[in-house]
Design a protein around this motif. Structure first.
Motif, PDB file in Angstrom:
ATOM      1  N   GLY A  84       0.822  -1.214   0.000  1.00  0.00           N
ATOM      2  CA  GLY A  84       0.000   0.000   0.000  1.00  0.00           C
ATOM      3  C   GLY A  84       0.851   1.257   0.000  1.00  0.00           C
ATOM      4  O   GLY A  84       1.815   1.378  -0.758  1.00  0.00           O
ATOM      5  N   LEU A  85       0.512   2.193   0.852  1.00  0.00           N
ATOM      6  CA  LEU A  85       1.249   3.449   0.934  1.00  0.00           C
ATOM      7  C   LEU A  85       2.690   3.254   1.408  1.00  0.00           C
ATOM      8  O   LEU A  85       3.549   4.086   1.135  1.00  0.00           O
ATOM      9  CB  LEU A  85       0.520   4.423   1.865  1.00  0.00           C
ATOM     10  N   TYR A  86       2.945   2.146   2.070  1.00  0.00           N
ATOM     11  CA  TYR A  86       4.304   1.847   2.528  1.00  0.00           C
ATOM     12  C   TYR A  86       5.231   1.542   1.357  1.00  0.00           C
ATOM     13  O   TYR A  86       6.444   1.483   1.540  1.00  0.00           O
ATOM     14  CB  TYR A  86       4.293   0.682   3.527  1.00  0.00           C
ATOM     15  N   ARG A  87       4.714   1.375   0.167  1.00  0.00           N
ATOM     16  CA  ARG A  87       5.533   1.209  -1.028  1.00  0.00           C
ATOM     17  C   ARG A  87       6.073   2.558  -1.498  1.00  0.00           C
ATOM     18  O   ARG A  87       6.976   2.616  -2.318  1.00  0.00           O
ATOM     19  CB  ARG A  87       4.720   0.551  -2.133  1.00  0.00           C
ATOM     20  N   HIS A  88       5.503   3.642  -0.978  1.00  0.00           N
ATOM     21  CA  HIS A  88       5.911   4.990  -1.374  1.00  0.00           C
ATOM     22  C   HIS A  88       6.750   5.693  -0.312  1.00  0.00           C
ATOM     23  O   HIS A  88       7.625   6.487  -0.630  1.00  0.00           O
ATOM     24  CB  HIS A  88       4.680   5.855  -1.666  1.00  0.00           C
ATOM     25  N   VAL A  89       6.437   5.449   0.955  1.00  0.00           N
ATOM     26  CA  VAL A  89       7.122   6.135   2.054  1.00  0.00           C
ATOM     27  C   VAL A  89       7.081   5.234   3.287  1.00  0.00           C
ATOM     28  O   VAL A  89       6.093   4.539   3.519  1.00  0.00           O
ATOM     29  CB  VAL A  89       6.480   7.522   2.328  1.00  0.00           C
ATOM     30  N   ARG A  90       8.169   5.246   4.077  1.00  0.00           N
ATOM     31  CA  ARG A  90       8.244   4.326   5.214  1.00  0.00           C
ATOM     32  C   ARG A  90       7.398   4.761   6.407  1.00  0.00           C
ATOM     33  O   ARG A  90       7.084   3.940   7.263  1.00  0.00           O
ATOM     34  CB  ARG A  90       9.708   4.184   5.676  1.00  0.00           C
ATOM     35  N   ASN A  91       7.038   6.006   6.501  1.00  0.00           N
ATOM     36  CA  ASN A  91       6.354   6.507   7.699  1.00  0.00           C
ATOM     37  C   ASN A  91       5.047   7.224   7.393  1.00  0.00           C
ATOM     38  O   ASN A  91       4.824   8.346   7.851  1.00  0.00           O
ATOM     39  CB  ASN A  91       7.306   7.428   8.470  1.00  0.00           C
ATOM     40  N   PRO A  92       4.127   6.582   6.674  1.00  0.00           N
ATOM     41  CA  PRO A  92       2.890   7.295   6.337  1.00  0.00           C
ATOM     42  C   PRO A  92       2.031   7.643   7.546  1.00  0.00           C
ATOM     43  O   PRO A  92       1.329   8.651   7.526  1.00  0.00           O
ATOM     44  CB  PRO A  92       2.161   6.329   5.396  1.00  0.00           C
ATOM     45  N   MET A  93       2.085   6.844   8.607  1.00  0.00           N
ATOM     46  CA  MET A  93       1.269   7.174   9.789  1.00  0.00           C
ATOM     47  C   MET A  93       1.703   8.485  10.421  1.00  0.00           C
ATOM     48  O   MET A  93       0.865   9.320  10.760  1.00  0.00           O
ATOM     49  CB  MET A  93       1.360   6.060  10.830  1.00  0.00           C
ATOM     50  N   TYR A  94       3.007   8.644  10.599  1.00  0.00           N
ATOM     51  CA  TYR A  94       3.500   9.876  11.217  1.00  0.00           C
ATOM     52  C   TYR A  94       3.203  11.081  10.326  1.00  0.00           C
ATOM     53  O   TYR A  94       2.821  12.149  10.819  1.00  0.00           O
ATOM     54  CB  TYR A  94       4.998   9.787  11.482  1.00  0.00           C
ATOM     55  N   LEU A  95       3.381  10.903   9.021  1.00  0.00           N
ATOM     56  CA  LEU A  95       3.064  11.995   8.096  1.00  0.00           C
ATOM     57  C   LEU A  95       1.573  12.329   8.143  1.00  0.00           C
ATOM     58  O   LEU A  95       1.197  13.498   8.086  1.00  0.00           O
ATOM     59  CB  LEU A  95       3.485  11.616   6.675  1.00  0.00           C
ATOM     60  N   ALA A  96       0.734  11.315   8.279  1.00  0.00           N
ATOM     61  CA  ALA A  96      -0.712  11.535   8.346  1.00  0.00           C
ATOM     62  C   ALA A  96      -1.102  12.307   9.607  1.00  0.00           C
ATOM     63  O   ALA A  96      -1.910  13.236   9.545  1.00  0.00           O
ATOM     64  CB  ALA A  96      -1.445  10.199   8.294  1.00  0.00           C
ATOM     65  N   VAL A  97      -0.538  11.933  10.738  1.00  0.00           N
ATOM     66  CA  VAL A  97      -0.842  12.655  11.981  1.00  0.00           C
ATOM     67  C   VAL A  97      -0.362  14.100  11.864  1.00  0.00           C
ATOM     68  O   VAL A  97      -1.083  15.034  12.238  1.00  0.00           O
ATOM     69  CB  VAL A  97      -0.230  11.944  13.206  1.00  0.00           C
ATOM     70  N   GLY A  98       0.837  14.285  11.324  1.00  0.00           N
ATOM     71  CA  GLY A  98       1.336  15.648  11.115  1.00  0.00           C
ATOM     72  C   GLY A  98       0.420  16.453  10.209  1.00  0.00           C
ATOM     73  O   GLY A  98       0.149  17.632  10.469  1.00  0.00           O
ATOM     74  N   ALA A  99      -0.088  15.821   9.148  1.00  0.00           N
ATOM     75  CA  ALA A  99      -1.006  16.512   8.236  1.00  0.00           C
ATOM     76  C   ALA A  99      -2.293  16.916   8.946  1.00  0.00           C
ATOM     77  O   ALA A  99      -2.820  18.010   8.709  1.00  0.00           O
ATOM     78  CB  ALA A  99      -1.326  15.620   7.031  1.00  0.00           C
ATOM     79  N   THR A 100      -2.797  16.062   9.829  1.00  0.00           N
ATOM     80  CA  THR A 100      -4.033  16.425  10.539  1.00  0.00           C
ATOM     81  C   THR A 100      -3.793  17.593  11.502  1.00  0.00           C
ATOM     82  O   THR A 100      -4.667  18.443  11.668  1.00  0.00           O
ATOM     83  CB  THR A 100      -4.646  15.237  11.305  1.00  0.00           C
ATOM     84  N   ILE A 101      -2.613  17.634  12.099  1.00  0.00           N
ATOM     85  CA  ILE A 101      -2.308  18.753  13.003  1.00  0.00           C
ATOM     86  C   ILE A 101      -2.187  20.054  12.212  1.00  0.00           C
ATOM     87  O   ILE A 101      -2.770  21.084  12.588  1.00  0.00           O
ATOM     88  CB  ILE A 101      -1.027  18.468  13.814  1.00  0.00           C
ATOM     89  N   VAL A 102      -1.447  20.020  11.101  1.00  0.00           N
ATOM     90  CA  VAL A 102      -1.319  21.214  10.252  1.00  0.00           C
ATOM     91  C   VAL A 102      -2.687  21.602   9.705  1.00  0.00           C
ATOM     92  O   VAL A 102      -3.030  22.795   9.660  1.00  0.00           O
ATOM     93  CB  VAL A 102      -0.297  20.974   9.119  1.00  0.00           C
ATOM     94  N   GLY A 103      -3.483  20.615   9.311  1.00  0.00           N
ATOM     95  CA  GLY A 103      -4.827  20.904   8.826  1.00  0.00           C
ATOM     96  C   GLY A 103      -5.669  21.630   9.857  1.00  0.00           C
ATOM     97  O   GLY A 103      -6.381  22.588   9.533  1.00  0.00           O
ATOM     98  N   GLN A 104      -5.570  21.189  11.091  1.00  0.00           N
ATOM     99  CA  GLN A 104      -6.312  21.875  12.160  1.00  0.00           C
ATOM    100  C   GLN A 104      -5.802  23.298  12.356  1.00  0.00           C
ATOM    101  O   GLN A 104      -6.593  24.221  12.609  1.00  0.00           O
ATOM    102  CB  GLN A 104      -6.204  21.092  13.464  1.00  0.00           C
ATOM    103  N   ALA A 105      -4.492  23.494  12.237  1.00  0.00           N
ATOM    104  CA  ALA A 105      -3.931  24.842  12.342  1.00  0.00           C
ATOM    105  C   ALA A 105      -4.538  25.753  11.285  1.00  0.00           C
ATOM    106  O   ALA A 105      -4.891  26.909  11.567  1.00  0.00           O
ATOM    107  CB  ALA A 105      -2.410  24.798  12.196  1.00  0.00           C
ATOM    108  N   PHE A 106      -4.685  25.227  10.062  1.00  0.00           N
ATOM    109  CA  PHE A 106      -5.258  26.025   8.975  1.00  0.00           C
ATOM    110  C   PHE A 106      -6.752  26.259   9.164  1.00  0.00           C
ATOM    111  O   PHE A 106      -7.233  27.364   8.969  1.00  0.00           O
ATOM    112  CB  PHE A 106      -5.012  25.337   7.629  1.00  0.00           C
ATOM    113  N   VAL A 107      -7.491  25.213   9.539  1.00  0.00           N
ATOM    114  CA  VAL A 107      -8.942  25.343   9.724  1.00  0.00           C
ATOM    115  C   VAL A 107      -9.257  26.347  10.829  1.00  0.00           C
ATOM    116  O   VAL A 107     -10.176  27.154  10.700  1.00  0.00           O
ATOM    117  CB  VAL A 107      -9.582  23.966  10.047  1.00  0.00           C
TER     118      VAL A 107
END
Length: 168
Positions: A84-107
């Protein structure tokens, strides 16, 4: 580990780790009070939250189905998760959590959450470097070494990596 146990353990860990870090702490820091940011920033933030949540749920499911375990260090997978996504990047979970935090900052229009996202990134990178990578290297040996050589930790590769078939 049976799939039901893996699924239940993963669900608990989802609430305890990413749920707290990506949801509860931002709420503690902001009370989810908005400063009424521009609509375009709020839309971008909502998209980051949606994508981050989707990536996170997909990654957790992959740990159950492919890895037959959980992301929690106390109940690790039986197999290295590289699909799945692990074929593209080794740490998709951490990137996803970071994206949700940045997303909340923007919202919410709350720069404090950008500082929190940066602190989260520093803590996670240190954890990955000092604990996770050595642990995975010890557990999965050459299989992890080959994966680590082929797939970047933080910046996704555009073309998915295809692992060589496992030797038995």
């Amino acid at each position: 580990m049976r799939r039901l146990e893996a699924a239940l353990g993963s669900a608990v860990f989802l609430v305890v780790a990413p749920g707290v870090v990506g949801g509860f702490v931002p709420w503690l820091l902001t009370g989810y009070r908005t400063s009424n940011p521009p609509a375009s920033l709020a839309v971008l933030g909502a998209a980051l939250i949606a994508v981050g949540a989707g990536v996170l749920l997909n990654a957790f499911a992959r740990f159950v189905v492919e890895g037959r375990g959980t992301p929690a260090p106390v109940a690790p997978t039986e197999r290295l998760v590289v699909g799945g996504l692990y074929r593209h990047v080794r740490n998709p979970m951490y990137l996803a959590v970071g994206a949700t935090i940045v997303g909340q900052a923007f919202v919410l229009g709350r720069p404090l959450l950008l500082a929190y996202a940066a602190a989260f990134g520093l803590v996670v990178a240190t954890f990955v470097w000092s604990y996770e990578e050595p642990t995975l290297s010890a557990r999965y040996g050459e299989e992890y070494a080959a994966y680590r050589r082929a797939v970047p930790a933080w910046w996704p590769r555009l073309r998915p990596w295809t692992p060589k078939p496992r030797q038995r």
